[in-house]
Motif scaffolding. Structure first.
Motif, mmCIF file in Angstrom:
data_model
loop_
_atom_site.group_PDB
_atom_site.id
_atom_site.type_symbol
_atom_site.label_atom_id
_atom_site.label_comp_id
_atom_site.label_asym_id
_atom_site.label_seq_id
_atom_site.Cartn_x
_atom_site.Cartn_y
_atom_site.Cartn_z
ATOM 1 N N GLY A 82 -34.651 -81.655 53.495
ATOM 2 C CA GLY A 82 -34.513 -82.035 51.816
ATOM 3 C C GLY A 82 -34.634 -79.875 50.770
ATOM 4 N N ASP A 83 -34.614 -80.160 49.798
ATOM 5 C CA ASP A 83 -35.682 -79.494 49.433
ATOM 6 C C ASP A 83 -36.671 -80.476 48.759
ATOM 7 O OD1 ASP A 83 -33.552 -77.742 49.626
ATOM 8 O OD2 ASP A 83 -32.546 -78.929 48.109
ATOM 9 N N PRO A 84 -37.969 -79.505 48.734
ATOM 10 C CA PRO A 84 -39.419 -80.266 47.036
ATOM 11 C C PRO A 84 -39.250 -80.448 46.099
ATOM 12 C CG PRO A 84 -38.750 -77.663 47.706
ATOM 13 C CD PRO A 84 -38.266 -78.109 48.499
ATOM 14 N N GLY A 85 -39.810 -81.266 45.682
ATOM 15 C CA GLY A 85 -39.527 -81.704 44.316
ATOM 16 C C GLY A 85 -39.620 -83.336 44.495
ATOM 17 N N PRO A 86 -39.462 -83.768 42.907
ATOM 18 C CA PRO A 86 -39.691 -85.458 42.973
ATOM 19 C C PRO A 86 -38.577 -85.699 43.557
ATOM 20 C CG PRO A 86 -39.587 -84.269 40.730
ATOM 21 C CD PRO A 86 -39.194 -83.206 41.648
ATOM 22 N N ALA A 87 -39.082 -86.970 44.076
ATOM 23 C CA ALA A 87 -38.468 -88.312 44.985
ATOM 24 C C ALA A 87 -38.435 -88.696 45.134
ATOM 25 C CB ALA A 87 -38.880 -87.590 46.742
ATOM 26 N N GLU A 88 -37.994 -90.068 45.253
ATOM 27 C CA GLU A 88 -38.361 -90.768 45.081
ATOM 28 C C GLU A 88 -38.589 -92.383 45.910
ATOM 29 O OE1 GLU A 88 -36.045 -95.485 42.514
ATOM 30 O OE2 GLU A 88 -35.081 -93.479 43.052
ATOM 31 N N LEU A 89 -39.825 -93.323 46.462
ATOM 32 C CA LEU A 89 -40.133 -93.723 47.117
ATOM 33 C C LEU A 89 -40.085 -95.022 47.073
ATOM 34 C CD1 LEU A 89 -41.275 -94.118 49.805
ATOM 35 C CD2 LEU A 89 -43.687 -94.846 48.323
ATOM 36 N N LEU A 90 -38.941 -95.884 47.869
ATOM 37 C CA LEU A 90 -38.408 -97.236 47.767
ATOM 38 C C LEU A 90 -39.698 -98.090 48.570
ATOM 39 C CD1 LEU A 90 -34.878 -96.904 47.636
ATOM 40 C CD2 LEU A 90 -36.403 -96.795 45.581
ATOM 41 N N LEU A 91 -40.688 -99.193 48.480
ATOM 42 C CA LEU A 91 -41.115 -99.999 49.663
ATOM 43 C C LEU A 91 -40.303 -101.216 49.418
ATOM 44 C CD1 LEU A 91 -44.374 -99.302 47.784
ATOM 45 C CD2 LEU A 91 -44.198 -98.143 48.754
ATOM 46 N N GLU A 92 -40.851 -101.922 51.064
ATOM 47 C CA GLU A 92 -40.554 -102.352 51.335
ATOM 48 C C GLU A 92 -40.481 -103.798 51.247
ATOM 49 O OE1 GLU A 92 -40.743 -105.045 55.767
ATOM 50 O OE2 GLU A 92 -42.090 -103.905 55.393
ATOM 51 N N ASP A 93 -41.687 -104.054 49.537
ATOM 52 C CA ASP A 93 -41.677 -104.917 48.621
ATOM 53 C C ASP A 93 -40.671 -105.025 47.196
ATOM 54 O OD1 ASP A 93 -42.702 -103.162 47.434
ATOM 55 O OD2 ASP A 93 -45.188 -104.312 47.033
ATOM 56 N N GLY A 94 -39.964 -104.180 47.691
ATOM 57 C CA GLY A 94 -39.495 -103.847 46.179
ATOM 58 C C GLY A 94 -39.673 -102.738 45.192
ATOM 59 N N SER A 95 -40.755 -102.921 45.084
ATOM 60 C CA SER A 95 -41.306 -101.491 44.502
ATOM 61 C C SER A 95 -40.873 -100.016 44.902
ATOM 62 C CB SER A 95 -42.753 -102.008 44.192
ATOM 63 O OG SER A 95 -43.343 -101.664 45.049
ATOM 64 N N HIS A 96 -40.599 -99.391 43.524
ATOM 65 C CA HIS A 96 -40.647 -98.496 43.657
ATOM 66 C C HIS A 96 -41.834 -97.129 42.564
ATOM 67 C CE1 HIS A 96 -37.599 -97.810 40.006
ATOM 68 N NE2 HIS A 96 -37.932 -98.678 40.055
ATOM 69 N N ARG A 97 -41.540 -95.628 43.536
ATOM 70 C CA ARG A 97 -42.282 -95.042 42.232
ATOM 71 C C ARG A 97 -41.382 -93.187 42.611
ATOM 72 N NH1 ARG A 97 -46.763 -96.137 45.879
ATOM 73 N NH2 ARG A 97 -47.257 -94.711 47.213
ATOM 74 N N VAL A 98 -42.480 -93.337 42.077
ATOM 75 C CA VAL A 98 -41.437 -91.367 42.352
ATOM 76 C C VAL A 98 -42.714 -90.700 42.668
ATOM 77 C CG1 VAL A 98 -41.286 -89.029 40.845
ATOM 78 C CG2 VAL A 98 -40.065 -91.423 40.233
ATOM 79 N N ILE A 99 -43.044 -90.039 43.932
ATOM 80 C CA ILE A 99 -43.312 -89.243 44.554
ATOM 81 C C ILE A 99 -42.920 -87.760 43.964
ATOM 82 C CG2 ILE A 99 -45.334 -90.541 46.099
ATOM 83 C CD1 ILE A 99 -43.566 -89.685 48.033
ATOM 84 N N VAL A 100 -44.434 -86.755 44.847
ATOM 85 C CA VAL A 100 -43.647 -85.185 44.781
ATOM 86 C C VAL A 100 -43.458 -84.758 45.996
ATOM 87 C CG1 VAL A 100 -44.132 -82.626 43.822
ATOM 88 C CG2 VAL A 100 -44.639 -84.966 42.480
ATOM 89 N N VAL A 101 -42.523 -83.702 46.867
ATOM 90 C CA VAL A 101 -42.940 -83.794 48.020
ATOM 91 C C VAL A 101 -43.264 -82.297 47.992
ATOM 92 C CG1 VAL A 101 -41.450 -83.007 50.131
ATOM 93 C CG2 VAL A 101 -41.446 -85.398 48.818
ATOM 94 N N GLU A 102 -43.342 -81.771 48.657
ATOM 95 C CA GLU A 102 -44.413 -80.046 48.611
ATOM 96 C C GLU A 102 -43.941 -80.201 49.939
ATOM 97 O OE1 GLU A 102 -48.801 -79.977 46.150
ATOM 98 O OE2 GLU A 102 -48.850 -80.769 48.791
#
Length: 669
Positions: A82-102
């Protein structure tokens, strides 16, 4: 480098390798081409080699769907993911957050994730499965601190209790676990309990299963459903040919007279097992049907309409034979209840770990897994081993295993499911031929083991997943690291707190003398032997040499006289080592007086600093014959030998009582 060799390396084959004696070896071009063809990469012309190279590049892109890492460490992805930039991380417990892929020079860098588990990363249009593992496996120290544990290794079928049964089952195992717990054992290592081919009484080897996802129904304890096993006369060898049909008949009687409560429990178990369990029950019913009709060994021998588990023919068969399918669903429920009861018996009796499951390295290509999920497996290839110290003639085991590409493509789902099935009822797991986690010796079907080659496996991913599942199950992990061990493999095991196996016969110094007890690793399992090796009494008497020359097997000795002369020197060396450790006294016993040697060997293994000591029950009792002789089928009574009496009776014998008392003293003085 030739184009064939470039293709072989791209496909993960090792062209050059080093054998157990350190000699350089090279795989022939003919073998490489045959193995590549089985992997799906034709190599019979420059054009097909070019096409295969392009296919490998495409397959690598598909493999971007999964990545593993250790908690707290950054993840690395290929640029193609894929391309670098913002990505969404979906955790096993159902929570999620945005991280930055470099973007970095070697690909894409994903920031460290601290949460252990199975997660998903949405990177543009692509979704990537992520497994975040703890740094190491659950360990003996995690379970009991600094205490050193011990336990027997048993062959379930060999066990006896007070009933007159043809072979031991999970009920007998529960009896044995309680008996050993009473004598200080904290673990009991068991032979594999994977599903076999119940309709074919000739297929009783625990290391050639139909599938590793389900259980050997022959070990189900009918007493848990109100039944009784068919009575059988006492015998030194198990008569599987007659015992298996008799056990199935007794189990069918139990099924036919099951209570309404059992009926509902089986239905609930089937619902939890889902489609995989339903397909396995259908496989067993189909296998019984076609084996009875025509002697068909595997699904490849069935009519073509039944080769696809999703076909209309299979669905119609299941409808027409609902009682037969229901019978096998019942047996899987009963087997699980029985094995769970054995683990509860071990823990309730005071064992810290209880059962240590044994995970066979592969499965039969004609079995349930290969029929249900053929794309998971290597097709046209058998797993084995090159000539080594354990098998001087080399070995081709006639079983298959997971395709490394299929593991990547499926997010390692088949491997994870296999681990969970083994750990479902256990406080530990022994991984048979753990060397296969790094590389598998694969042999084209019909070829000799010498025509094989090493296929590289995704070891880092596999090790992380083992650590993750070990952590979740709170189960210790043992890896069978015997044979041709690749450089760096044992340090990698140590790094993951995966216990290696340190067997008395192989722990030698550079002059081939036996290592002293303090030289054994703390982070390993100390053992007097395994099911594939001579017992202490058998080794002392030279029983393994008898078999070696009787069967005409390859030996490093020039002749039988030289073999026996070398053993005489080894006996002296072992006795001197046992005297030096303080575990033996007096003059060296005669070859027909192995009792003092068995006593001293168990005390010696108990004295080692290893966190866990496992002693085959054959050595606890002091019997001469070993359970299995690798490389043989009918020439030796493999997996047929029974213990000479019920476990309680054996452990109450004065010599055995004293032996175990000394072992307990050495383990925890």
């Amino acid at each position: 480098m030739s184009t064939l060799h470039r293709l072989a390396e791209a496909a993960g084959l090792q062209i050059d390798w080093e054998d157990a004696l350190g000699a350089a070896q090279r795989v022939s071009d003919r073998s490489l081409a045959a193995i590549l063809k089985a992997l799906g990469y034709a190599a019979d012309s420059p054009a097909t080699i070019a096409d295969s190279m392009a296919r490998i590049a495409h397959d690598r892109d598909i493999a971007c769907g999964f990545v593993s890492a250790v908690a707290g460490e950054a993840l690395m992805l290929p640029s193609a993911c894929g391309d670098p930039g913002p990505a969404e991380l979906l955790l096993e417990d159902g929570s999620h957050r945005v991280i930055v892929v470099e973007a970095i020079d070697t690909g894409l860098r994903v920031p460290a994730i601290d949460t252990i588990g199975y997660h998903h990363l949405k990177l543009g249009a692509r979704e990537i499965s992520i497994a975040i593992a703890p740094p190491r496996c659950f360990s003996v120290e995690d379970a009991v601190g600094d205490r050193r544990l011990w336990g027997p290794a048993v062959q379930i079928g060999a066990l006896r209790d007070d009933s007159a049964s043809a072979f031991g089952d999970f009920g007998t195992l529960a009896h044995t676990a309680r008996a050993f717990a009473k004598r200080g054992a904290d673990a009991i290592a068991i032979s594999p309990v994977h599903a076999l081919f119940p309709a074919d009484a000739s297929r009783f080897s625990p290391y050639a299963p139909s599938t590793r996802l389900f259980l050997n129904i022959l070990y189900a304890d009918p007493a848990l459903a109100g039944g009784t096993p068919a009575p059988a006369p006492a015998a030194d060898l198990i008569d599987w040919e007659h015992a298996i049909p008799a056990r199935l008949a007794a189990l069918r009687h139990t099924y036919d007279h099951r209570s309404e409560a059992v009926h509902h429990e089986v239905a609930a178990h089937a619902a939890i097992g889902g489609d995989d369990l339903k397909r396995h029950a259908r496989f067993d019913a189909l296998h019984a049907h076609f084996f009875t009709q025509s002697g068909a060994c595997g699904w490849q021998d069935w009519p073509a309409a039944y080769h696809d588990p999703h076909s209309a023919a299979v669905a119609q068969f299941a409808a027409d034979h609902a009682e037969e399918v229901g019978f096998y669903l019942f047996l899987q429920w009963l087997a699980k209840c029985s094995l769970d009861a054995a683990q509860r018996a071990a823990i309730d009796a005071g064992m810290a770990l209880g059962l240590i499951a044994d995970l066979a390295v592969g499965m039969d290509a004609g079995g349930s897994h290969a029929w249900s999920r053929p794309d998971d497996l290597l097709t046209g290839l058998s797993i084995g081993a090159p000539p080594d110290l354990l098998g001087p003639d080399g070995q081709s085991w006639g079983i298959t295993g997971f395709s490394p590409l299929a593991l990547q493509r499926t997010g390692f789902a088949p491997f994870i499911a296999t681990l969970r099935a083994a750990l479902d009822h256990a406080g530990g797991i022994r991984i048979d031929h753990a060397l296969g986690l790094r590389r598998l010796w694969v042999v084209p079907d019909g070829a000799s083991s010498a025509e094989g080659a090493y296929l590289t496996m995704p070891m880092d991913d596999l090790f992380r997943l083992i650590a993750l599942e070990s952590h979740r199950a709170r189960a210790v992990v043992i890896g069978e690291d015997l044979g041709t061990v690749p450089p760096g493999f044992r340090p990698a095991m140590d790094d993951k707190a995966m216990l290696g196996m340190r067997v008395l016969w192989f722990e030698r110094d550079k002059q081939a003398g036996f290592l002293p007890a303090p030289a054994y690793s703390r982070h390993a399992v100390a053992m007097t032997g395994t099911h594939d090796l001579p017992t202490v009494a058998g080794w002392w008497q030279g029983r393994d040499i008898d078999w070696q020359w009787q069967l005409g097997r390859t030996s490093r000795a020039a002749d039988e006289a030289a073999d026996r002369a070398a053993r005489a020197d080894e006996r002296t060396a072992l006795w001197q080592t046992l005297i030096a450790s303080g575990d033996a006294h007096g003059p060296q016993p005669a070859t027909d007086n192995a009792g003092p040697v068995v006593d001293a060997a168990l005390a010696f293994i108990g004295r080692t600093p290893s966190a866990l000591a496992i002693v085959p029950m054959e050595d606890v009792v002091g019997v001469v014959e070993q359970p299995n002789l690798p490389g043989t089928m009918d020439e030796h009574p493999n997996w047929r030998r029974r213990m000479p009496a019920a476990t309680d009776t054996l452990l109450d014998r004065p010599a055995v009582t004293a032996r175990l008392a000394a072992l307990n003293t050495q383990r925890n003085p």
